[in-house]
Design a protein around this motif. Structure first.
Motif, PDB file in Angstrom:
ATOM      1  N   CYS A 168       0.760  -1.139  -0.050  1.00  0.00           N
ATOM      2  CA  CYS A 168       0.028   0.091   0.002  1.00  0.00           C
ATOM      3  C   CYS A 168       0.980   1.460   0.022  1.00  0.00           C
ATOM      4  CB  CYS A 168      -1.144  -0.048   1.245  1.00  0.00           C
ATOM      5  SG  CYS A 168      -0.163   0.271   2.699  1.00  0.00           S
ATOM      6  N   ASP A 169       0.274   2.239  -0.695  1.00  0.00           N
ATOM      7  CA  ASP A 169       0.973   3.592  -0.706  1.00  0.00           C
ATOM      8  C   ASP A 169       2.323   3.779  -1.354  1.00  0.00           C
ATOM      9  OD1 ASP A 169      -1.281   4.695   0.311  1.00  0.00           O
ATOM     10  OD2 ASP A 169      -0.642   4.276   2.487  1.00  0.00           O
ATOM     11  N   SER A 170       2.452   2.936  -2.266  1.00  0.00           N
ATOM     12  CA  SER A 170       3.761   2.871  -3.008  1.00  0.00           C
ATOM     13  C   SER A 170       3.682   4.019  -4.015  1.00  0.00           C
ATOM     14  CB  SER A 170       3.808   1.596  -3.954  1.00  0.00           C
ATOM     15  OG  SER A 170       4.016   0.514  -3.033  1.00  0.00           O
ATOM     16  N   GLN A 171       4.830   4.671  -4.319  1.00  0.00           N
ATOM     17  CA  GLN A 171       4.954   5.944  -5.245  1.00  0.00           C
ATOM     18  C   GLN A 171       5.029   5.342  -6.815  1.00  0.00           C
ATOM     19  OE1 GLN A 171       6.039   6.162  -2.245  1.00  0.00           O
ATOM     20  NE2 GLN A 171       5.987   8.259  -1.800  1.00  0.00           N
ATOM     21  N   ILE A 172       5.959   4.028  -6.830  1.00  0.00           N
ATOM     22  CA  ILE A 172       6.055   3.279  -8.072  1.00  0.00           C
ATOM     23  C   ILE A 172       5.870   2.111  -7.930  1.00  0.00           C
ATOM     24  CG2 ILE A 172       7.792   2.923  -9.685  1.00  0.00           C
ATOM     25  CD1 ILE A 172       9.339   5.478  -9.189  1.00  0.00           C
ATOM     26  N   VAL A 173       5.069   1.438  -8.799  1.00  0.00           N
ATOM     27  CA  VAL A 173       4.959  -0.102  -8.860  1.00  0.00           C
ATOM     28  C   VAL A 173       5.420  -0.270 -10.291  1.00  0.00           C
ATOM     29  CG1 VAL A 173       3.199  -1.954  -8.938  1.00  0.00           C
ATOM     30  CG2 VAL A 173       2.800  -0.028  -7.567  1.00  0.00           C
ATOM     31  N   VAL A 174       6.492  -1.435 -10.086  1.00  0.00           N
ATOM     32  CA  VAL A 174       7.105  -1.828 -11.229  1.00  0.00           C
ATOM     33  C   VAL A 174       6.818  -3.406 -11.304  1.00  0.00           C
ATOM     34  CG1 VAL A 174       9.429  -2.562 -12.214  1.00  0.00           C
ATOM     35  CG2 VAL A 174       9.302  -0.650 -10.760  1.00  0.00           C
ATOM     36  N   ILE A 175       6.158  -3.823 -12.678  1.00  0.00           N
ATOM     37  CA  ILE A 175       5.808  -5.011 -12.962  1.00  0.00           C
ATOM     38  C   ILE A 175       6.661  -5.732 -13.892  1.00  0.00           C
ATOM     39  CG2 ILE A 175       3.684  -6.482 -13.767  1.00  0.00           C
ATOM     40  CD1 ILE A 175       1.938  -4.202 -13.013  1.00  0.00           C
ATOM     41  N   THR A 176       7.174  -6.896 -13.094  1.00  0.00           N
ATOM     42  CA  THR A 176       8.318  -7.785 -13.782  1.00  0.00           C
ATOM     43  C   THR A 176       7.583  -9.012 -13.805  1.00  0.00           C
ATOM     44  OG1 THR A 176       9.474  -8.533 -11.993  1.00  0.00           O
ATOM     45  CG2 THR A 176       9.916  -6.451 -12.790  1.00  0.00           C
ATOM     46  N   ALA A 177       6.426  -9.454 -13.364  1.00  0.00           N
ATOM     47  CA  ALA A 177       5.693 -10.777 -13.204  1.00  0.00           C
ATOM     48  C   ALA A 177       5.573 -11.263 -14.485  1.00  0.00           C
ATOM     49  CB  ALA A 177       4.585 -10.684 -12.246  1.00  0.00           C
ATOM     50  N   GLY A 178       5.891 -12.521 -14.674  1.00  0.00           N
ATOM     51  CA  GLY A 178       5.549 -13.127 -15.817  1.00  0.00           C
ATOM     52  C   GLY A 178       6.205 -14.342 -15.902  1.00  0.00           C
ATOM     53  N   VAL A 179       6.062 -15.045 -17.217  1.00  0.00           N
ATOM     54  CA  VAL A 179       7.078 -16.227 -17.563  1.00  0.00           C
ATOM     55  C   VAL A 179       8.121 -15.660 -18.457  1.00  0.00           C
ATOM     56  CG1 VAL A 179       6.721 -18.664 -18.600  1.00  0.00           C
ATOM     57  CG2 VAL A 179       4.894 -17.446 -17.652  1.00  0.00           C
ATOM     58  N   PRO A 180       9.376 -15.870 -18.205  1.00  0.00           N
ATOM     59  CA  PRO A 180      10.485 -15.538 -19.096  1.00  0.00           C
ATOM     60  C   PRO A 180      10.430 -16.347 -20.359  1.00  0.00           C
ATOM     61  CG  PRO A 180      11.435 -16.999 -17.341  1.00  0.00           C
ATOM     62  CD  PRO A 180       9.729 -17.085 -16.957  1.00  0.00           C
ATOM     63  N   ARG A 181      11.382 -15.715 -21.301  1.00  0.00           N
ATOM     64  CA  ARG A 181      11.488 -16.307 -22.644  1.00  0.00           C
ATOM     65  C   ARG A 181      12.499 -17.440 -22.614  1.00  0.00           C
ATOM     66  NH1 ARG A 181      13.161 -13.470 -27.969  1.00  0.00           N
ATOM     67  NH2 ARG A 181      14.421 -12.218 -26.751  1.00  0.00           N
ATOM     68  N   LYS A 182      12.247 -18.662 -23.210  1.00  0.00           N
ATOM     69  CA  LYS A 182      13.141 -19.815 -23.238  1.00  0.00           C
ATOM     70  C   LYS A 182      13.947 -19.668 -24.537  1.00  0.00           C
ATOM     71  CE  LYS A 182      11.376 -21.947 -19.393  1.00  0.00           C
ATOM     72  NZ  LYS A 182       9.955 -21.878 -19.434  1.00  0.00           N
ATOM     73  N   PRO A 183      14.858 -20.430 -24.587  1.00  0.00           N
ATOM     74  CA  PRO A 183      15.534 -20.511 -25.951  1.00  0.00           C
ATOM     75  C   PRO A 183      14.646 -20.882 -27.035  1.00  0.00           C
ATOM     76  CG  PRO A 183      16.962 -21.559 -24.504  1.00  0.00           C
ATOM     77  CD  PRO A 183      15.766 -21.174 -23.905  1.00  0.00           C
ATOM     78  N   GLY A 184      14.791 -20.136 -28.275  1.00  0.00           N
ATOM     79  CA  GLY A 184      13.892 -20.574 -29.451  1.00  0.00           C
ATOM     80  C   GLY A 184      12.526 -20.295 -29.175  1.00  0.00           C
ATOM     81  N   MET A 185      12.073 -19.670 -28.049  1.00  0.00           N
ATOM     82  CA  MET A 185      10.427 -19.173 -27.965  1.00  0.00           C
ATOM     83  C   MET A 185      10.493 -17.727 -28.319  1.00  0.00           C
ATOM     84  SD  MET A 185       8.855 -19.286 -24.127  1.00  0.00           S
ATOM     85  CE  MET A 185       7.289 -19.144 -23.704  1.00  0.00           C
ATOM     86  N   SER A 186       9.669 -17.277 -28.828  1.00  0.00           N
ATOM     87  CA  SER A 186       9.311 -15.824 -29.406  1.00  0.00           C
ATOM     88  C   SER A 186       8.702 -15.319 -28.218  1.00  0.00           C
ATOM     89  CB  SER A 186       8.682 -15.897 -30.720  1.00  0.00           C
ATOM     90  OG  SER A 186       7.430 -15.986 -30.546  1.00  0.00           O
ATOM     91  N   ARG A 187       8.921 -13.791 -28.592  1.00  0.00           N
ATOM     92  CA  ARG A 187       8.159 -12.889 -27.292  1.00  0.00           C
ATOM     93  C   ARG A 187       6.789 -13.188 -27.727  1.00  0.00           C
ATOM     94  NH1 ARG A 187      12.410  -9.437 -28.409  1.00  0.00           N
ATOM     95  NH2 ARG A 187      13.691  -8.780 -26.265  1.00  0.00           N
ATOM     96  N   ASP A 188       6.167 -13.584 -28.631  1.00  0.00           N
ATOM     97  CA  ASP A 188       4.806 -13.711 -29.000  1.00  0.00           C
ATOM     98  C   ASP A 188       4.089 -14.840 -28.232  1.00  0.00           C
ATOM     99  OD1 ASP A 188       6.058 -12.019 -30.862  1.00  0.00           O
ATOM    100  OD2 ASP A 188       4.628 -12.341 -32.400  1.00  0.00           O
ATOM    101  N   ASP A 189       5.023 -15.994 -28.259  1.00  0.00           N
ATOM    102  CA  ASP A 189       4.516 -17.078 -27.341  1.00  0.00           C
ATOM    103  C   ASP A 189       4.236 -16.656 -25.906  1.00  0.00           C
ATOM    104  OD1 ASP A 189       5.144 -18.547 -29.525  1.00  0.00           O
ATOM    105  OD2 ASP A 189       7.096 -19.246 -28.918  1.00  0.00           O
TER     106      ASP A 189
END
Ligand code: NAI
Length: 306
Positions: free
Chosen positions: A67-88
């Motif tokens: 609560c009451d953060s000035q900035i929220v950075v969102i890095t949550a997700g699944v990372p890219r694996k070799p051969g996997m495109s960003r679109d996947d």
């Protein structure tokens, strides 16, 4: 001040370290995995006396703690694996990012959001749309990193200090990014005076593939040191109201002849978020490249919403 980082993976945890050790703000690290952000926060706290900073670091699985953060950075997700495109990654990450943005804003209604999860421009658009935040308060990080990569490759090629090289990369984060070699300089001297066309073309290509090159080498996920540094530069410019002019993914309303799309362009970043967007005069070729970049983002937004 307080900065929340959603996604305590490699980018998120490295960013937590940068923000605390630069003494910029207290940090809340949030992840879906139980125990992991708490463990990281404890580890970072145990380094506090050694690194000589006074910042509080909390790890949590609960948005109430952000609560009451000035900035929220969102890095949550699944990372890219070799051969996997960003679109996947598109649909999985879209849901994660939209949920994270909504949850974070519910507890920090005045926060500025910085989206990092890929595909970056698409995620930033979807988060903007889902939260309804004014466009100056929601942005994506890519251009600072892509510009730093371009600068690094120029510095390596010329054997000069990286800090003496300035360059800017516009457009979407990916194969269609638009490195503006015309504007790249070594302390004011255009690189077009120092390198031949072919070499510049090679450096541009390496920049476009900058993320992929590291994924291929590491085989276990992607880059995180330089990405975390790039985010921390944006966080610092906002928290310290530095008004730095940086390439930032932002929602465009007519700038560069583009409408209702998120793409990387030069923006001044201060305490309110994006203070203004700077419109550069582009050559026909550069403008076309930016249009293609925007079209790619548009197609992916459509795909994510299908
Ligand atoms: P990572 O896999 O190390 O970390 C991701 C974290 O997100 C994991 O800890 C995971 O548990 C967490 N997570 C997943 N779902 C969640 C949810 N619903 N709520 C909270 N946390 C959740 O990945 P890494 O290497 O840290 O990368 C993170 C993202 O950043 C990826 O999408 C990557 O492609 C992107 N990225 C973007 C860059 C850019 O220039 N925009 C540069 C580098 C990475």
């Amino acid at each position: 001040p307080r900065v929340t980082i959603v996604g305590a993976g490699r980018v998120g945890s490295t960013l937590a370290q940068r923000v605390a050790e630069k003494n910029l703000a207290d940090v809340v690290l949030l992840d879906i995995v139980e125990g992991m952000p708490q463990g990281l926060a404890l580890d970072l706290l145990e380094a506090r006396g050694l690194e000589l900073h006074h910042r509080q670091i909390i790890g949590t699985n609960n948005y109430a703690d952000t609560c009451d953060s000035q900035i929220v950075v969102i890095t949550a997700g699944v990372p890219r694996k070799p051969g996997m495109s960003r679109d996947d990654l598109l649909k999985t990450n879209a849901k994660i990012v939209v949920d994270a943005a909504k949850n974070a804003i519910a507890f920090s209604p005045n926060a500025i959001l910085i989206i990092v999860t890929n595909p970056l421009d698409v995620m930033t658009y979807l988060a903007w749309q889902a939260t309804g935040l004014p466009r100056y308060r929601i942005m994506g990080m890519a251009g600072v990193l892509d510009s730093a990569r371009f600068e690094t490759f120029i510095a390596l090629e010329l054997g000069v200090l990286p800090a003496d090289v300035q360059a800017v990369v516009l457009g979407s984060h990916g194969d269609l990014m638009v490195p503006l070699s015309r504007y790249a300089t070594v302390n004011g001297i255009p690189i077009t005076e120092l390198l031949d066309r072919e070499t510049i073309g090679r450096l541009v290509e390496r920049t476009r593939n900058g993320g992929g090159e590291i994924v291929e080498l590491m085989q276990t996920g992607g880059a995180f040191f330089a990405p975390a540094s790039a985010i921390s530069v944006m966080v610092e410019s906002i928290l310290l109201n530095q008004s730095r002019l940086l390439a930032v993914a932002t929602y465009l309303q007519g700038e560069y002849g583009l409408n209702d799309i998120v793409i990387g362009v030069p923006c001044r970043l201060g305490c309110a978020g994006i203070e203004n967007i700077v419109e550069l005069h582009l050559t026909d070729e550069e403008a076309e490249a930016l249009q293609s970049s925007a079209q790619w983002v548009r197609d992916n937004i459509t795909q994510a919403q299908e």
